[in-house]
Design a protein around this motif. Structure first.
Motif, PDB file in Angstrom:
ATOM      1  N   THR A 249       0.845  -1.205   0.000  1.00  0.00           N
ATOM      2  CA  THR A 249       0.000   0.000   0.000  1.00  0.00           C
ATOM      3  C   THR A 249       0.875   1.247   0.000  1.00  0.00           C
ATOM      4  OG1 THR A 249      -1.643  -1.218   1.274  1.00  0.00           O
ATOM      5  CG2 THR A 249      -1.920   1.159   1.131  1.00  0.00           C
ATOM      6  N   HIS A 250       1.834   1.298   0.933  1.00  0.00           N
ATOM      7  CA  HIS A 250       2.666   2.497   1.048  1.00  0.00           C
ATOM      8  C   HIS A 250       4.106   2.172   0.643  1.00  0.00           C
ATOM      9  CE1 HIS A 250      -0.760   4.009   3.231  1.00  0.00           C
ATOM     10  NE2 HIS A 250      -0.598   3.113   4.185  1.00  0.00           N
ATOM     11  N   GLY A 251       4.526   2.652  -0.501  1.00  0.00           N
ATOM     12  CA  GLY A 251       5.905   2.421  -0.940  1.00  0.00           C
ATOM     13  C   GLY A 251       6.778   3.585  -0.493  1.00  0.00           C
ATOM     14  N   ILE A 252       7.396   3.445   0.674  1.00  0.00           N
ATOM     15  CA  ILE A 252       8.209   4.552   1.209  1.00  0.00           C
ATOM     16  C   ILE A 252       9.555   4.610   0.474  1.00  0.00           C
ATOM     17  CG2 ILE A 252       9.282   5.510   3.290  1.00  0.00           C
ATOM     18  CD1 ILE A 252       7.125   3.877   4.874  1.00  0.00           C
ATOM     19  N   PHE A 253      10.161   3.441   0.283  1.00  0.00           N
ATOM     20  CA  PHE A 253      11.396   3.293  -0.505  1.00  0.00           C
ATOM     21  C   PHE A 253      12.481   4.292  -0.122  1.00  0.00           C
ATOM     22  CE2 PHE A 253       8.309   1.797  -4.025  1.00  0.00           C
ATOM     23  CZ  PHE A 253       8.265   0.531  -3.470  1.00  0.00           C
ATOM     24  N   SER A 254      12.971   4.175   1.114  1.00  0.00           N
ATOM     25  CA  SER A 254      14.052   5.071   1.543  1.00  0.00           C
ATOM     26  C   SER A 254      15.377   4.311   1.525  1.00  0.00           C
ATOM     27  CB  SER A 254      13.759   5.608   2.949  1.00  0.00           C
ATOM     28  OG  SER A 254      13.755   4.537   3.872  1.00  0.00           O
ATOM     29  N   GLY A 255      16.467   5.056   1.601  1.00  0.00           N
ATOM     30  CA  GLY A 255      17.797   4.441   1.662  1.00  0.00           C
ATOM     31  C   GLY A 255      18.082   3.580   0.441  1.00  0.00           C
ATOM     32  N   ALA A 268       7.298  -7.506 -10.758  1.00  0.00           N
ATOM     33  CA  ALA A 268       6.834  -6.127 -10.587  1.00  0.00           C
ATOM     34  C   ALA A 268       6.652  -5.848  -9.100  1.00  0.00           C
ATOM     35  CB  ALA A 268       5.512  -5.908 -11.314  1.00  0.00           C
ATOM     36  N   VAL A 269       6.865  -4.596  -8.712  1.00  0.00           N
ATOM     37  CA  VAL A 269       6.566  -4.145  -7.353  1.00  0.00           C
ATOM     38  C   VAL A 269       5.451  -3.110  -7.494  1.00  0.00           C
ATOM     39  CG1 VAL A 269       7.436  -2.960  -5.319  1.00  0.00           C
ATOM     40  CG2 VAL A 269       8.900  -4.581  -6.529  1.00  0.00           C
ATOM     41  N   VAL A 270       4.279  -3.466  -6.993  1.00  0.00           N
ATOM     42  CA  VAL A 270       3.095  -2.641  -7.213  1.00  0.00           C
ATOM     43  C   VAL A 270       2.778  -1.875  -5.930  1.00  0.00           C
ATOM     44  CG1 VAL A 270       0.675  -2.684  -7.907  1.00  0.00           C
ATOM     45  CG2 VAL A 270       2.253  -4.403  -8.796  1.00  0.00           C
ATOM     46  N   VAL A 271       2.663  -0.554  -6.043  1.00  0.00           N
ATOM     47  CA  VAL A 271       2.347   0.278  -4.876  1.00  0.00           C
ATOM     48  C   VAL A 271       1.156   1.174  -5.218  1.00  0.00           C
ATOM     49  CG1 VAL A 271       4.668   0.311  -3.900  1.00  0.00           C
ATOM     50  CG2 VAL A 271       4.038   2.015  -5.605  1.00  0.00           C
ATOM     51  N   THR A 272       0.487   1.688  -4.195  1.00  0.00           N
ATOM     52  CA  THR A 272      -0.568   2.675  -4.456  1.00  0.00           C
ATOM     53  C   THR A 272       0.070   4.070  -4.422  1.00  0.00           C
ATOM     54  OG1 THR A 272      -1.141   3.065  -2.149  1.00  0.00           O
ATOM     55  CG2 THR A 272      -2.221   1.207  -3.245  1.00  0.00           C
ATOM     56  N   ASN A 273      -0.688   5.065  -4.871  1.00  0.00           N
ATOM     57  CA  ASN A 273      -0.125   6.419  -4.885  1.00  0.00           C
ATOM     58  C   ASN A 273      -0.487   7.216  -3.633  1.00  0.00           C
ATOM     59  OD1 ASN A 273      -2.799   6.581  -5.634  1.00  0.00           O
ATOM     60  ND2 ASN A 273      -2.503   8.147  -7.202  1.00  0.00           N
ATOM     61  N   THR A 274      -0.494   6.535  -2.456  1.00  0.00           N
ATOM     62  CA  THR A 274      -0.638   7.283  -1.196  1.00  0.00           C
ATOM     63  C   THR A 274       0.605   8.146  -0.970  1.00  0.00           C
ATOM     64  OG1 THR A 274       0.323   5.422   0.006  1.00  0.00           O
ATOM     65  CG2 THR A 274      -2.084   5.553  -0.043  1.00  0.00           C
ATOM     66  N   ILE A 275       1.717   7.731  -1.596  1.00  0.00           N
ATOM     67  CA  ILE A 275       2.982   8.471  -1.533  1.00  0.00           C
ATOM     68  C   ILE A 275       3.407   8.711  -2.979  1.00  0.00           C
ATOM     69  CG2 ILE A 275       5.441   8.230  -0.902  1.00  0.00           C
ATOM     70  CD1 ILE A 275       4.509   6.503   1.448  1.00  0.00           C
TER      71      ILE A 275
END
Length: 318
Positions: A249-255, A268-275
């Motif tokens: 749901t939340h792809g923060i993807f830091s570091g 594939a890595v599927v995320v929503t656009n909450t971020i």
């Protein structure tokens, strides 16, 4: 819709615009800037007296600045005599600090809840809280929406042999989320038990369940440094999975997250656009985005009209 004003914070303008377009509204005039000493300044550019105000601000990017901006915007609308202020927070900040897991640890999610209430919020709309008990930290109504209907729709439309897939939780905490999706697709589920030595570092993993010769779909509510899901993907491949997808749901993807995903065995890595994900997608072709603006827009419309929101827990609005 009369008597409704939608404002956007600076954290995710694109999502706010999509929500406004869906509702047929113009975003309210607001100017947010910083003084030279980095204090946040907010000017609401139109009357909100007696209006039903919605402020869209996600907990991402410069999290502390964005949270402060949200609090100031709520307070500005409240003392300008708006009838009700709803904070629409697609990704709730500090949601992972929701319990006292060691001595002298803070419960920062409760602190954020108190700050929002004191600032003057009358209602919170958020999505896939890291722990659903965070709703109990508030004394005001909280609508915790789910990305699950949109995820189910994505799986059916984009994974050809989804009837022969296994839904996998990368940790024990997500078991409930995974079983719910597996039941609705009528497929099996598996679980990866992980042991952590310290935060953000996984020690070892054990797969519970059978994924051999099947498509494995990892489902989680958020991925930050992506250590867990990339380890999990390797584990699934070595256990015989034909393809591995991750849906978050939340792809923060830091570091190091982006380089880890690029090197991992994902289709594939599927995320929503909450971020916002535009920048990340440029550096990582595996990232795909599910738009959830229509779920937020429909929640706002139903809240404004005094209708039930529970329909959205199991359906994607058309």
């Amino acid at each position: 819709m009369p008597n409704i004003v939608l404002f956007s914070g600076s954290s995710h303008q694109d999502l706010s615009q999509r929500v406004a377009d869906r509702l047929g509204l113009d975003l309210g005039k607001v100017v947010t800037k910083k003084f030279s000493n980095q204090e946040t300044s907010v000017e609401i550019g139109e009357s909100v007296r007696g209006e039903d105000v919605y402020i869209v601000q996600s907990g991402c990017g410069e999290i502390n600045d964005n949270l402060m901006e949200l609090l100031i915007m709520i307070n500005a609308c409240k003392i300008a005599s708006s009838s009700r202020v709803t904070a629409v927070i697609p990704c709730f900040p500090y949601a992972r600090q929701d319990k006292k897991d060691k001595s002298r640890a803070p419960i920062s999610a409760k602190l954020v809840a108190n700050m929002l209430s004191v600032a003057g919020a009358d209602h919170i709309i958020t999505m896939d809280l890291h722990a659903s008990q965070i709703q109990g930290f508030f004394d005001i109504p909280v609508d915790n929406l789910y990305a699950e209907p949109a995820v189910l729709q994505w799986i059916k439309e984009n994974i050809v042999d989804w009837r022969n897939c296994v839904i996998v939780s990368p940790d024990a905490g997500g078991a409930k989320r995974v079983t719910s999706i597996a039941d609705r697709l009528n497929v099996e589920f598996a679980l990866i038990h992980k042991e952590r030595k310290k935060a953000n570092e996984v020690d070892r993993m054990v797969l519970v369940g059978d994924v051999s010769n099947r498509v494995a779909i990892l489902v989680d509510d958020m991925a930050d440094t992506c250590g867990t899901i990339c380890h999990a993907a390797d584990k699934l491949v070595s256990a015989g999975a034909t393809k591995v997808y991750a849906i978050l749901t939340h792809g923060i993807f830091s570091g190091p997250a982006i380089s880890r995903i690029n090197n991992a065995a994902f289709e594939a890595v599927v995320v929503t656009n909450t971020i916002p994900q535009e920048e990340k997608m440029k550096h990582c072709p595996k990232i795909q985005v599910i738009d959830i603006s229509m779920i937020l827009a429909e929640a706002i419309r139903r809240t404004h009209n005094g209708e039930s929101v529970s329909y959205l827990f199991s359906h994607v609005p058309l």
